[in-house]
Motif scaffolding. Structure first.
Motif, PDB file in Angstrom:
ATOM      1  N   ARG A 155       0.858  -1.186   0.000  1.00 21.36           N
ATOM      2  CA  ARG A 155       0.000   0.000   0.000  1.00 21.36           C
ATOM      3  C   ARG A 155       0.894   1.236   0.000  1.00 21.36           C
ATOM      4  O   ARG A 155       1.410   1.624   1.030  1.00 21.36           O
ATOM      5  N   LEU A 156       1.084   1.814  -1.143  1.00 24.46           N
ATOM      6  CA  LEU A 156       1.956   2.979  -1.265  1.00 24.46           C
ATOM      7  C   LEU A 156       1.317   4.203  -0.619  1.00 24.46           C
ATOM      8  O   LEU A 156       0.117   4.444  -0.757  1.00 24.46           O
ATOM      9  N   THR A 157       2.142   4.958   0.072  1.00 24.56           N
ATOM     10  CA  THR A 157       1.700   6.238   0.601  1.00 24.56           C
ATOM     11  C   THR A 157       2.200   7.329  -0.340  1.00 24.56           C
ATOM     12  O   THR A 157       3.152   7.144  -1.075  1.00 24.56           O
ATOM     13  N   LYS A 158       1.533   8.465  -0.283  1.00 24.15           N
ATOM     14  CA  LYS A 158       1.929   9.607  -1.098  1.00 24.15           C
ATOM     15  C   LYS A 158       2.648  10.603  -0.201  1.00 24.15           C
ATOM     16  O   LYS A 158       2.168  10.927   0.887  1.00 24.15           O
ATOM     17  N   ARG A 159       3.800  11.076  -0.646  1.00 22.23           N
ATOM     18  CA  ARG A 159       4.579  12.063   0.103  1.00 22.23           C
ATOM     19  C   ARG A 159       4.395  13.425  -0.541  1.00 22.23           C
ATOM     20  O   ARG A 159       4.599  13.591  -1.745  1.00 22.23           O
ATOM     21  N   TRP A 167       2.711  12.478   4.716  1.00 19.80           N
ATOM     22  CA  TRP A 167       2.355  11.254   4.018  1.00 19.80           C
ATOM     23  C   TRP A 167       0.859  11.031   4.131  1.00 19.80           C
ATOM     24  O   TRP A 167       0.274  11.184   5.210  1.00 19.80           O
ATOM     25  N   THR A 168       0.269  10.711   2.979  1.00 19.22           N
ATOM     26  CA  THR A 168      -1.155  10.374   2.953  1.00 19.22           C
ATOM     27  C   THR A 168      -1.322   9.014   2.291  1.00 19.22           C
ATOM     28  O   THR A 168      -0.479   8.574   1.505  1.00 19.22           O
ATOM     29  N   GLN A 169      -2.412   8.370   2.634  1.00 20.98           N
ATOM     30  CA  GLN A 169      -2.744   7.087   2.025  1.00 20.98           C
ATOM     31  C   GLN A 169      -4.250   7.077   1.817  1.00 20.98           C
ATOM     32  O   GLN A 169      -5.009   7.252   2.772  1.00 20.98           O
ATOM     33  N   GLU A 189      -6.025   9.977   3.371  1.00 20.25           N
ATOM     34  CA  GLU A 189      -5.954  10.159   4.820  1.00 20.25           C
ATOM     35  C   GLU A 189      -4.507  10.412   5.243  1.00 20.25           C
ATOM     36  O   GLU A 189      -3.599   9.683   4.830  1.00 20.25           O
ATOM     37  N   GLU A 190      -4.311  11.449   6.059  1.00 20.71           N
ATOM     38  CA  GLU A 190      -2.961  11.746   6.533  1.00 20.71           C
ATOM     39  C   GLU A 190      -2.454  10.633   7.437  1.00 20.71           C
ATOM     40  O   GLU A 190      -3.133  10.201   8.363  1.00 20.71           O
ATOM     41  N   LYS A 191      -1.246  10.169   7.140  1.00 20.25           N
ATOM     42  CA  LYS A 191      -0.642   9.073   7.902  1.00 20.25           C
ATOM     43  C   LYS A 191       0.546   9.513   8.746  1.00 20.25           C
ATOM     44  O   LYS A 191       0.965   8.783   9.636  1.00 20.25           O
ATOM     45  N   GLY A 192       1.123  10.662   8.449  1.00 24.86           N
ATOM     46  CA  GLY A 192       2.258  11.116   9.244  1.00 24.86           C
ATOM     47  C   GLY A 192       2.913  12.354   8.670  1.00 24.86           C
ATOM     48  O   GLY A 192       2.677  12.715   7.511  1.00 24.86           O
ATOM     49  N   LYS A 193       3.698  12.997   9.522  1.00 24.94           N
ATOM     50  CA  LYS A 193       4.454  14.184   9.123  1.00 24.94           C
ATOM     51  C   LYS A 193       5.860  14.066   9.677  1.00 24.94           C
ATOM     52  O   LYS A 193       6.068  13.481  10.735  1.00 24.94           O
TER      53      LYS A 193
END
Length: 150
Positions: free
Chosen positions: A82-86, A112-114, A117-121
């Motif tokens: 599951r790739l996240t988007k940076r 990072w979003t997936q 949905e935001e997954k991290g900063k």
């Protein structure tokens, strides 16, 4: 009359020099933003040659990364199920240009979003050196320190 002519010529030289410096600053800013968007967000190792010198090194939180290390990273990252988007953003602190060499200091922010949905900063304080080559500006070294949020 001579004074006015000399003053006008001096103003013209200052204006031209200032415009050239701004153009070069924009090029080295684009070098930073483009490299992060294409290589780190796009995971496109084929773009490394567009942004880095052959002997590029990244000093990343106590590790030394080369173009080969970065290529390996992009390959592994693309294999994730599951790739996240940076998404990158930058706050430039200082840019110094002297001849064919540029030094930059900036804050680097990544979110990072997936699936929307935001997954991290994360945030880094970074410095970079770039040189003007026959192919344009290229990053030669980047030093990156993670900034812990308090």
């Amino acid at each position: 009359m001579k004074r006015i002519t000399l003053l006008l010529m001096a103003m013209l030289v200052i204006t031209i020099t200032s415009a050239q410096n701004t153009d070069t600053e924009n090029k080295v800013k684009a070098l930073i933003t483009g490299s992060f968007d294409d290589i780190w967000s796009g995971l496109d190792a084929s773009k490394i040659k567009d942004y880095h010198t052959d002997d590029f090194i990244l000093l990343e939180h106590g590790e030394i990364w080369t173009n080969e290390t970065i290529t390996d990273y992009t390959i592994k990252a693309k294999q994730q199920e599951r790739l996240t988007k940076r998404i990158n953003s930058f706050e430039f602190i200082s840019i110094k240009i002297e001849g064919n060499m540029a030094w930059l200091a900036y804050h680097n922010y990544a979110t990072w979003t997936q699936e929307g949905e935001e997954k991290g900063k994360m945030q880094w304080l970074e410095s970079a050196t770039a040189i003007l080559t026959k192919d344009g500006w290229r990053l030669q070294m980047l030093h990156s320190t993670r900034v812990n949020k308090h």
